[in-house]
Every structure is written in structure tokens, then in C-alpha cells.
Write a protein that holds these residues in place. Structure first.
Motif, PDB file in Angstrom:
ATOM      1  N   ALA A   8      49.101  24.244   9.255  1.00 21.04           N
ATOM      2  CA  ALA A   8      49.488  22.837   9.076  1.00 21.04           C
ATOM      3  C   ALA A   8      50.277  22.318  10.282  1.00 21.04           C
ATOM      4  CB  ALA A   8      50.308  22.678   7.798  1.00 21.04           C
ATOM      5  N   GLU A   9      51.011  23.198  10.966  1.00 24.45           N
ATOM      6  CA  GLU A   9      51.747  22.766  12.159  1.00 24.45           C
ATOM      7  C   GLU A   9      50.787  22.269  13.240  1.00 24.45           C
ATOM      8  OE1 GLU A   9      54.979  22.521  12.775  1.00 24.45           O
ATOM      9  OE2 GLU A   9      55.645  23.327  10.852  1.00 24.45           O
ATOM     10  N   PHE A  10      49.574  22.802  13.240  1.00 24.11           N
ATOM     11  CA  PHE A  10      48.609  22.464  14.287  1.00 24.11           C
ATOM     12  C   PHE A  10      47.727  21.278  13.895  1.00 24.11           C
ATOM     13  CE2 PHE A  10      50.276  26.415  15.616  1.00 24.11           C
ATOM     14  CZ  PHE A  10      50.173  26.425  16.996  1.00 24.11           C
ATOM     15  N   GLY A  11      47.439  21.158  12.610  1.00 23.25           N
ATOM     16  CA  GLY A  11      46.726  19.974  12.166  1.00 23.25           C
ATOM     17  C   GLY A  11      45.224  20.047  12.310  1.00 23.25           C
ATOM     18  N   THR A  12      44.595  18.925  12.007  1.00 21.74           N
ATOM     19  CA  THR A  12      43.136  18.901  11.866  1.00 21.74           C
ATOM     20  C   THR A  12      42.331  19.161  13.147  1.00 21.74           C
ATOM     21  OG1 THR A  12      43.226  16.508  12.024  1.00 21.74           O
ATOM     22  CG2 THR A  12      43.090  17.454   9.807  1.00 21.74           C
ATOM     23  N   PRO A  13      42.892  18.955  14.353  1.00 21.25           N
ATOM     24  CA  PRO A  13      42.069  19.313  15.526  1.00 21.25           C
ATOM     25  C   PRO A  13      41.823  20.820  15.630  1.00 21.25           C
ATOM     26  CG  PRO A  13      43.846  17.832  16.151  1.00 21.25           C
ATOM     27  CD  PRO A  13      44.129  18.278  14.752  1.00 21.25           C
ATOM     28  N   PHE A  14      42.492  21.586  14.766  1.00 21.67           N
ATOM     29  CA  PHE A  14      42.360  23.044  14.802  1.00 21.67           C
ATOM     30  C   PHE A  14      41.807  23.521  13.460  1.00 21.67           C
ATOM     31  CE2 PHE A  14      45.661  21.742  17.650  1.00 21.67           C
ATOM     32  CZ  PHE A  14      45.584  22.565  18.739  1.00 21.67           C
ATOM     33  N   ARG A  15      40.581  24.024  13.473  1.00 24.01           N
ATOM     34  CA  ARG A  15      39.996  24.542  12.225  1.00 24.01           C
ATOM     35  C   ARG A  15      40.392  26.004  12.054  1.00 24.01           C
ATOM     36  NH1 ARG A  15      35.468  27.272  11.066  1.00 24.01           N
ATOM     37  NH2 ARG A  15      34.523  27.018  13.133  1.00 24.01           N
ATOM     38  N   LEU A  16      40.960  26.297  10.905  1.00 16.82           N
ATOM     39  CA  LEU A  16      41.394  27.677  10.649  1.00 16.82           C
ATOM     40  C   LEU A  16      40.161  28.555  10.426  1.00 16.82           C
ATOM     41  CD1 LEU A  16      43.786  29.620  10.226  1.00 16.82           C
ATOM     42  CD2 LEU A  16      43.734  29.000   7.793  1.00 16.82           C
ATOM     43  N   VAL A  17      39.968  29.508  11.315  1.00 16.78           N
ATOM     44  CA  VAL A  17      38.813  30.407  11.214  1.00 16.78           C
ATOM     45  C   VAL A  17      39.148  31.572  10.301  1.00 16.78           C
ATOM     46  CG1 VAL A  17      37.261  31.928  12.520  1.00 16.78           C
ATOM     47  CG2 VAL A  17      38.053  29.790  13.539  1.00 16.78           C
ATOM     48  N   ARG A  18      40.340  32.125  10.487  1.00 12.87           N
ATOM     49  CA  ARG A  18      40.785  33.228   9.632  1.00 12.87           C
ATOM     50  C   ARG A  18      42.277  33.483   9.828  1.00 12.87           C
ATOM     51  NH1 ARG A  18      39.146  39.063  11.067  1.00 12.87           N
ATOM     52  NH2 ARG A  18      37.024  38.297  11.224  1.00 12.87           N
ATOM     53  N   HIS A  19      42.854  34.162   8.866  1.00 11.51           N
ATOM     54  CA  HIS A  19      44.253  34.566   9.026  1.00 11.51           C
ATOM     55  C   HIS A  19      44.408  35.977   8.499  1.00 11.51           C
ATOM     56  CE1 HIS A  19      45.045  33.907   4.719  1.00 11.51           C
ATOM     57  NE2 HIS A  19      44.234  32.881   4.849  1.00 11.51           N
ATOM     58  N   GLU A  20      45.393  36.660   9.077  1.00  8.25           N
ATOM     59  CA  GLU A  20      45.636  38.055   8.690  1.00  8.25           C
ATOM     60  C   GLU A  20      47.136  38.291   8.668  1.00  8.25           C
ATOM     61  OE1 GLU A  20      43.694  40.734  11.399  1.00  8.25           O
ATOM     62  OE2 GLU A  20      41.715  39.840  11.053  1.00  8.25           O
ATOM     63  N   LYS A  21      47.583  39.180   7.804  1.00  6.32           N
ATOM     64  CA  LYS A  21      48.983  39.588   7.843  1.00  6.32           C
ATOM     65  C   LYS A  21      49.078  40.964   8.492  1.00  6.32           C
ATOM     66  CE  LYS A  21      52.374  38.696   5.067  1.00  6.32           C
ATOM     67  NZ  LYS A  21      53.250  38.560   3.896  1.00  6.32           N
ATOM     68  N   GLU A  22      50.222  41.235   9.079  1.00  5.77           N
ATOM     69  CA  GLU A  22      50.434  42.541   9.715  1.00  5.77           C
ATOM     70  C   GLU A  22      51.859  43.001   9.424  1.00  5.77           C
ATOM     71  OE1 GLU A  22      49.118  44.183  13.864  1.00  5.77           O
ATOM     72  OE2 GLU A  22      50.916  43.009  14.178  1.00  5.77           O
ATOM     73  N   ALA A  23      51.987  44.243   9.033  1.00  3.50           N
ATOM     74  CA  ALA A  23      53.308  44.860   8.886  1.00  3.50           C
ATOM     75  C   ALA A  23      53.590  45.582  10.195  1.00  3.50           C
ATOM     76  CB  ALA A  23      53.316  45.811   7.702  1.00  3.50           C
ATOM     77  N   HIS A  24      54.452  44.994  11.008  1.00  3.45           N
ATOM     78  CA  HIS A  24      54.739  45.566  12.334  1.00  3.45           C
ATOM     79  C   HIS A  24      55.878  46.580  12.219  1.00  3.45           C
ATOM     80  CE1 HIS A  24      55.880  46.005  16.491  1.00  3.45           C
ATOM     81  NE2 HIS A  24      57.051  45.419  16.280  1.00  3.45           N
TER      82      HIS A  24
END
Ligand SMILES: C[S@@+](CC[C@H](N)C(=O)[O-])C[C@H]1O[C@@H](n2cnc3c(N)ncnc32)[C@H](O)[C@@H]1O
Length: 214
Positions: free
Chosen positions: A170-186
Motif C-alpha cells: 500500500a505504501e507503493f500504490g497502484t503503479p506497482f502490482r504486487l506479484v508475490r510476497h514472502e516472509k523470512e525468519a532471519h
């Protein structure tokens, strides 16, 4: 202490392996970049690359057009020295991402691990998104990793923002289509675990400006 002095001090006083964000290899970033890269000629910029070994591994994977940008000259010098003569094949930019003069539509892939979450004001985040939209080619990819909503509340002694994937996108807005997201335990070098979220977005083919599209 201003941000540049802060980061120069960090990299002048701590070895690469003694900072909480240390990764021997940025495996997830490397995989995500590999998934969207069209060819070894793709132009890739690592924002706030610090002393990350991502650039070493991208060189090893035969990527030819690499840029590492960071506020800290000490960090860039450490990375360059580590890489040796192959560092001449990388463009090194000492700058603040919020004010850097980056080429318009100059990059196929924008990567940032653990920089965006330091932007605690709306004005800074908007300037970052505008910089991204300016620098990434229409139809290019943006990979941003921040602390997740259950991540730490500070990093390197500085306050940070925490995001769910939805909030980060949402910070990036509509010019950026979310392709995928992942979580990582670093796993940090200190035996603690930090939750990160990675969002990979694709910019619109038209390169629509943020003012008209958000
Ligand atoms: C937590 S470290 C992460 C380094 C690297 N991305 C990694 O994953 O190992 C944050 C990095 O962002 C850089 N940085 C912070 N604010 C920045 C800004 N406004 N512009 C450019 N670099 C910045 C710092 O110097 C530091 O190298």
C-alpha cells in the motif's frame, strides 16, 4: 547524529559479520531476482546494499549491469575491496536514495533489503516511492524487504516501521502490482530471529506517474 554519520560510524567500527542484518548469502533476494530477470544484461540496483554479498553472487551469476547505492562510503569501500578486480564491473554510488540522481527508467530490477523500513515519515516514504518510479523501467520489478509486523521495533539503534505485505504494498500504490510476497525468519549472528517481509512488485507498462495513479 545524521543518518550518513550514523551509518559511516557503524561500518567503520563493526565487521560485516557483527551486524544484525548480516547474511552470508542473500539467498532469498538472489532467488527473487533470478525469477524476474530476463537476461544477464538486465540492469539491477541494490539500494542500501551496505556490505551485502548480494553483488558478489549476482556477479557470479553473470549479471553484467550492477549498481550498488549506499549512504556509507565505508560500506562501499569494504564491499569493493572484498570483491577485488571484479568490482570494476559494478557501478558504486555513494548517495541518499531519497535525493540520488538516478537515471530515469534506468533499471530493470530495484532491490532493497532493510532500508525502506528506516523511513519513518510519510514525506520520506513518498520521496522513496517517487525515486523508485522514476528509476525503474515501466514493466520492471521492485523487490523490497522490511521488518514484518512481528519484527523488531528498531534496527542499528534506529526506530523502524514494521509492515504486513498488504501494508508494504500500500505504501507503493497502484503503479506497482504486487506479484508475490514472502516472509523470512532471519537468524542474526547474535542468536536472535527477526521477521522480515519481502514484496515483489511489477511497475505498470505505462510508467504512470505516482501523482496520477495512487
Ligand atoms: C540494515 S542495513 C542493510 C544492508 C544490506 N541491504 C543488507 O541487507 O545487508 C541498511 C543499509 O542502508 C543504508 N542506508 C540507510 N539509509 C539510506 C538512505 N537514505 N540512502 C541510501 N542508503 C541508506 C545504510 O548505510 C545501510 O548500509
Amino acid at each position: 547524529m545524521n543518518p550518513k554519520s550514523h551509518w559511516e560510524n557503524v561500518y567503520s567500527t563493526k565487521s560485516a559479520e557483527r551486524v544484525s542484518w548480516f547474511q552470508e548469502h542473500a539467498d532469498r533476494s538472489l532467488r527473487l531476482i533470478g525469477e524476474v530477470a530476463q537476461s544477464p544484461a538486465d540492469s539491477i540496483i541494490d539500494i542500501g546494499g551496505g556490505v551485502s554479498t548480494l553483488v558478489d553472487d549476482l556477479l557470479a551469476n553473470r549479471f553484467e549491469d550492477l549498481t550498488v547505492l549506499d549512504l556509507s562510503s565505508a560500506a562501499l569501500a569494504t564491499a569493493r575491496n572484498r570483491i577485488g578486480s571484479a568490482a570494476d564491473r559494478v557501478t558504486w554510488v555513494e548517495a541518499d536514495v531519497l535525493s540520488a540522481a538516478l537515471p530515469r527508467h534506468g533499471y530493470d530490477i530495484w532491490h532493497d533489503r532493510a532500508v525502506f523500513h528506516f523511513l519513518t515519515t510519510k514525506a520520506e516514504r513518498e520521496a522513496y516511492v517517487e525515486a523508485t518510479l522514476n528509476a525503474v523501467k515501466p514493466g520492471g520489478h521492485v523487490i523490497v524487504a522490511t521488518f514484518a509486523e512481528d519484527g523488531p521495533v528498531e534496527c542499528s539503534g534506529l526506530p523502524v516501521m514494521r509492515y504486513s505485505a498488504t501494508e508494504l504494498h500500500a505504501e507503493f500504490g497502484t503503479p506497482f502490482r504486487l506479484v508475490r510476497h514472502e516472509k523470512e525468519a532471519h537468524a542474526t549472528p547474535f542468536g536472535t530471529v527477526q521477521q522480515f517481509v519481502y514484496c515483489m512488485c511489477r511497475t505498470t507498462e505505462t510508467g504512470a506517474s505516482i501523482e496520477t495513479s495512487r
